[in-house]
Write a protein that holds these residues in place. Structure first.
Motif, PDB file in Angstrom:
ATOM      1  N   ARG A 161     -13.064  48.409 -82.731  1.00 33.33           N
ATOM      2  CA  ARG A 161     -12.818  47.046 -82.024  1.00 33.33           C
ATOM      3  C   ARG A 161     -12.151  47.057 -81.195  1.00 33.33           C
ATOM      4  N   THR A 165      -9.980  42.417 -77.983  1.00 33.53           N
ATOM      5  CA  THR A 165     -10.476  41.324 -79.079  1.00 33.53           C
ATOM      6  C   THR A 165      -9.151  40.824 -79.472  1.00 33.53           C
ATOM      7  N   LEU A 166      -7.963  41.796 -79.569  1.00 34.29           N
ATOM      8  CA  LEU A 166      -6.797  41.258 -80.305  1.00 34.29           C
ATOM      9  C   LEU A 166      -6.062  40.068 -79.595  1.00 34.29           C
ATOM     10  N   LEU A 168      -3.062  39.123 -78.975  1.00 28.10           N
ATOM     11  CA  LEU A 168      -1.371  39.351 -79.351  1.00 28.10           C
ATOM     12  C   LEU A 168      -0.829  38.996 -77.860  1.00 28.10           C
ATOM     13  N   ALA A 204       3.484  37.762 -91.193  1.00 23.30           N
ATOM     14  CA  ALA A 204       2.728  36.877 -92.280  1.00 23.30           C
ATOM     15  C   ALA A 204       1.250  37.456 -92.649  1.00 23.30           C
ATOM     16  N   GLY A 208      -2.931  40.078 -87.799  1.00 23.50           N
ATOM     17  CA  GLY A 208      -3.581  41.019 -86.953  1.00 23.50           C
ATOM     18  C   GLY A 208      -3.000  42.550 -87.518  1.00 23.50           C
ATOM     19  N   LYS A 209      -2.036  42.486 -88.394  1.00 30.53           N
ATOM     20  CA  LYS A 209      -1.568  44.136 -88.582  1.00 30.53           C
ATOM     21  C   LYS A 209      -2.728  45.126 -88.888  1.00 30.53           C
ATOM     22  N   SER A 211      -5.891  44.684 -88.151  1.00 30.89           N
ATOM     23  CA  SER A 211      -6.800  44.871 -87.224  1.00 30.89           C
ATOM     24  C   SER A 211      -6.297  45.776 -85.906  1.00 30.89           C
ATOM     25  N   GLU A 255      -0.169  50.380 -96.560  1.00 32.24           N
ATOM     26  CA  GLU A 255      -0.042  48.709 -96.515  1.00 32.24           C
ATOM     27  C   GLU A 255       0.530  48.468 -97.889  1.00 32.24           C
ATOM     28  N   ILE A 387      -3.872  33.628 -87.286  1.00 30.68           N
ATOM     29  CA  ILE A 387      -4.996  33.606 -86.646  1.00 30.68           C
ATOM     30  C   ILE A 387      -6.217  33.674 -87.471  1.00 30.68           C
ATOM     31  N   GLN A 391      -9.134  30.961 -87.307  1.00 28.14           N
ATOM     32  CA  GLN A 391     -10.520  31.572 -87.365  1.00 28.14           C
ATOM     33  C   GLN A 391     -11.285  31.004 -88.350  1.00 28.14           C
TER      34      GLN A 391
END
Ligand SMILES: Nc1ncnc2c1ncn2[C@@H]1O[C@H](COP(=O)(O)OP(=O)(O)OP(=O)(O)O)[C@@H](O)[C@H]1O
Length: 448
Positions: A161, A165-166, A168, A204, A208-209, A211, A255, A387, A391
Motif C-alpha cells: 500500500r 493512499t493514506l 493523514l 479510535a 489508519g493505525k 494501515s 495490536e 475514515i 469509506q
C-alpha cells in the motif's frame, strides 16, 4: 514453522513445480487434520479440498545438483484430531558432498523469496492451537513438543500500500516514514547505544493505525510479525517466545495493547466529570478482568527485551490510550506516540476524491467532482466519524459521486440512531454494574 529458511525453501520448490513432477503421491483431505483418521473416507461437501502429499519429489538446486524432497508427518496420524494441524517435516536431501552447494541453495531461495514479495507485504500471524500439545509432548516424550504450539504459524501476503493512499495530515505521514528510515539508516548507532525503536499509535478504531504500519512495511521492504493481545491464546510466556522467534530486520506489530489492562470502555466518550470517571474506573477494575492473559509486567519485560541490535522496529497500537499504565508509555519505552484522530473536514474531502478517481478521469467537468467533494465534506461533521466509516458509506455509492452527496444526510441520521442505540446499551450495562455493586456492598455490610 518459526524457521524462516523453511518459507524460502518451500517458495523455491513451489517455483520449480516440484510437486507437479512427482509420480507417486498420496492424497488426503485438507480437513483430515481435524477429524479422526478413519473418517477421512467420508468426505462431505465441497469445502474439503484435497491436498496432495507427493513422495519422493525431486528438484534441481540452484547450482544444478539434484535433491530429493520427502514430506513426513511429525506425529502419527492418529494425533491429528480436533483442530490440530498436521505438522509435517520437509526433508531435502542434496546429492553433493560440497557444503557450499547447500549455502548457495539457501541464499538463492532467500533472494527469490524476497524478490517475489517485492510488490507485496508479508504478514506473519501466530497460531492459537494450544490445549492438546502439552499432553502430546508428554506422549511423545518430546520436551519441545510441549511448547510447539507457540510459533509463527501462517503468513498472508497483501499488496503493498503506497503511503500516498493514506489520508493523514501530510506532515504526520512524512514524519512517520522519515522516522522509520532514520532508524534503518542508523542501525549501527542504535546498536552501539542500545536504544530501541519503539513507536506507539493510538486513536479510535478505523483511523489508519494498522494501515500506516502496512504502508511503512511496504516502503521499507520489511515483513510484519503481528500479535494481537486480544488473542486469547497469548500469555506472557507465549508473547516472549514469539518475539524471541522474530528475525532481524522486521516490523513487530503488537495490536490492542490495552487488552492487558482492565476495560474502561464504559467511560470513554461521555463522562465529562473526572470524579465520575475515576469512580467508574474503580468499578470497572473490580468488575471487568483484563481481556488478555498478558500481564503488564509480562508486556514490559517483552518490550524491554526487544533490542535495537538487529534492526527490529516495534509498533504498538491501542484504541484506548487512557487505559494504559503510565509505565508502558513513558519515554524510553514508547518513544514516539502518534495520535490518529477521527476524520477532519479536509480528510473527508480527500477520501471523497480518492474514492472516485475513475469518474474524475472520465468526467469532462472535473470541477463538478471537486464541488461534490467539498459539499460532501461540509455536510459531514468534522472529527466525528472515522475514515473507515466514511469509506464504508462511499462503498455503497461506488461510481456515483452525486448520489453519495445526496445520500449523506440520510446516512448521518442512520449513524446517529446507531450511536444512540449503542449509548443506551452502555447505560444499561452501567446500571447493571451499579446494581451488582450495590448488592456486593450490602452483602458486605450484612456479613461484616
Ligand atoms: N487515514 C486513513 N487513510 C486511508 N485509509 C484509511 C485511513 N484510516 C482508515 N482507513 C481505511 O479503513 C480501514 C481500517 O483501517 P485500519 O485497520 O488501518 O484502522 P485502525 O486504526 O488500525 O483500526 P483498529 O484500531 O480497529 O485496528 C482500512 O480499509 C483502511 O484502508
Amino acid at each position: 514453522m518459526g524457521d524462516f529458511a523453511y518459507d524460502w525453501i518451500v517458495h523455491y520448490l513451489e517455483h520449480h513445480r516440484v510437486w507437479n513432477e512427482s509420480r507417486s503421491f498420496k492424497v488426503v483431505a485438507r480437513n483430515a487434520a481435524s477429524r479422526p483418521a478413519h473418517s477421512v473416507k467420508k468426505v462431505d461437501g465441497p469445502t474439503d479440498h484435497p491436498i496432495p502429499i507427493y513422495e519422493p519429489a525431486t528438484a534441481q538446486s540452484s547450482s544444478g545438483y539434484w535433491m530429493s524432497i520427502v514430506r513426513a508427518r511429525k506425529y502419527p496420524s492418529f494425533i491429528a484430531i480436533h483442530g490440530l494441524r498436521a505438522f509435517t517435516n520437509l526433508f531435502a536431501r542434496l546429492h553433493s558432498s560440497d557444503k557450499q552447494v547447500l549455502a548457495d541453495l539457501i541464499e538463492c531461495a532467500k533472494q527469490r523469496y524476497v524478490e517475489a514479495g517485492a510488490s507485496r507485504v508479508t504478514v506473519h500471524l501466530t497460531s492459537t492451537v494450544h490445549n492438546l500439545l502439552p499432553s502430546l509432548g508428554a506422549m511423545t516424550r518430546d520436551a519441545d513438543a510441549a511448547h510447539s504450539e507457540r510459533h509463527w504459524a501462517k503468513t498472508v501476503t497483501k499488496s503493498r500500500r503506497a503511503l500516498s493512499t493514506l489520508i493523514l495530515p501530510s506532515d504526520i505521514k512524512e514524519a512517520i516514514l522519515a522516522d522509520a528510515r532514520e532508524f534503518l539508516d542508523n542501525e549501527e548507532w542504535y546498536k552501539m547505544t542500545g536504544i530501541p525503536h519503539r513507536r506507539g499509535r493510538y486513536g479510535a478504531p478505523g483511523t489508519g493505525k494498522s494501515s500506516t504500519v502496512h504502508a511503512i512495511a511496504g516502503e521499507l521492504g520489511l515483513e510484519i510479525y503481528f500479535i494481537s493481545l486480544a488473542n486469547p491464546g497469548i500469555d506472557d510466556y507465549t508473547l516472549a517466545q514469539l518475539i524471541g522467534d522474530t528475525p532481524a530486520r522486521c516490523i513487530l506489530l503488537i495490536e490492542d495493547i490495552d487488552c492487558a489492562f482492565p476495560s474502561r470502555d464504559d467511560l470513554d466518550d461521555d463522562d465529562d466529570d473526572e470524579h465520575q470517571k475515576k469512580d467508574h474506573y474503580r468499578r470497572a477494575v473490580v468488575t471487568a478482568p483484563p481481556k488478555s492473559a498478558v500481564t503488564l509486567s509480562g508486556l514490559l519485560n517483552v518490550l524491554d527485551s526487544v533490542s535495537s541490535e538487529e534492526g527490529r522496529i516495534t509498533f504498538a497500537t491501542t484504541n484506548h490510550i487512557a487505559n494504559l499504565d503510565a509505565a508502558l508509555i513513558r519515554p524510553g519505552r514508547m518513544d514516539v506516540k502518534i495520535k490518529y484522530g477521527l476524520a477532519t473536514t479536509e480528510q473527508i474531502e480527500q477520501v471523497f476524491k480518492v474514492f472516485f478517481p475513475a469518474v474524475a478521469a472520465q468526467d469532462t467537468d472535473t470541477a463538478a467532482l471537486a464541488r461534490h467533494a467539498a459539499a460532501f465534506a461540509a455536510a459531514i461533521p468534522t472529527e466525528t466519524y472515522s475514515i473507515a466509516q466514511i469509506q464504508g458509506y462511499l462503498l455503497t455509492k461506488k461510481h456515483d459521486p452525486a448520489g453519495a452527496l445526496q445520500g449523506a444526510r440520510a446516512w448521518l441520521v442512520a449513524q446517529q440512531e446507531e450511536r444512540r442505540a449503542l449509548l443506551d446499551a452502555k447505560q444499561q450495562r452501567r446500571a447493571e454494574i451499579a446494581r451488582w455493586q450495590r448488592g456486593v456492598d450490602e452483602a458486605y455490610m450484612i456479613y461484616s
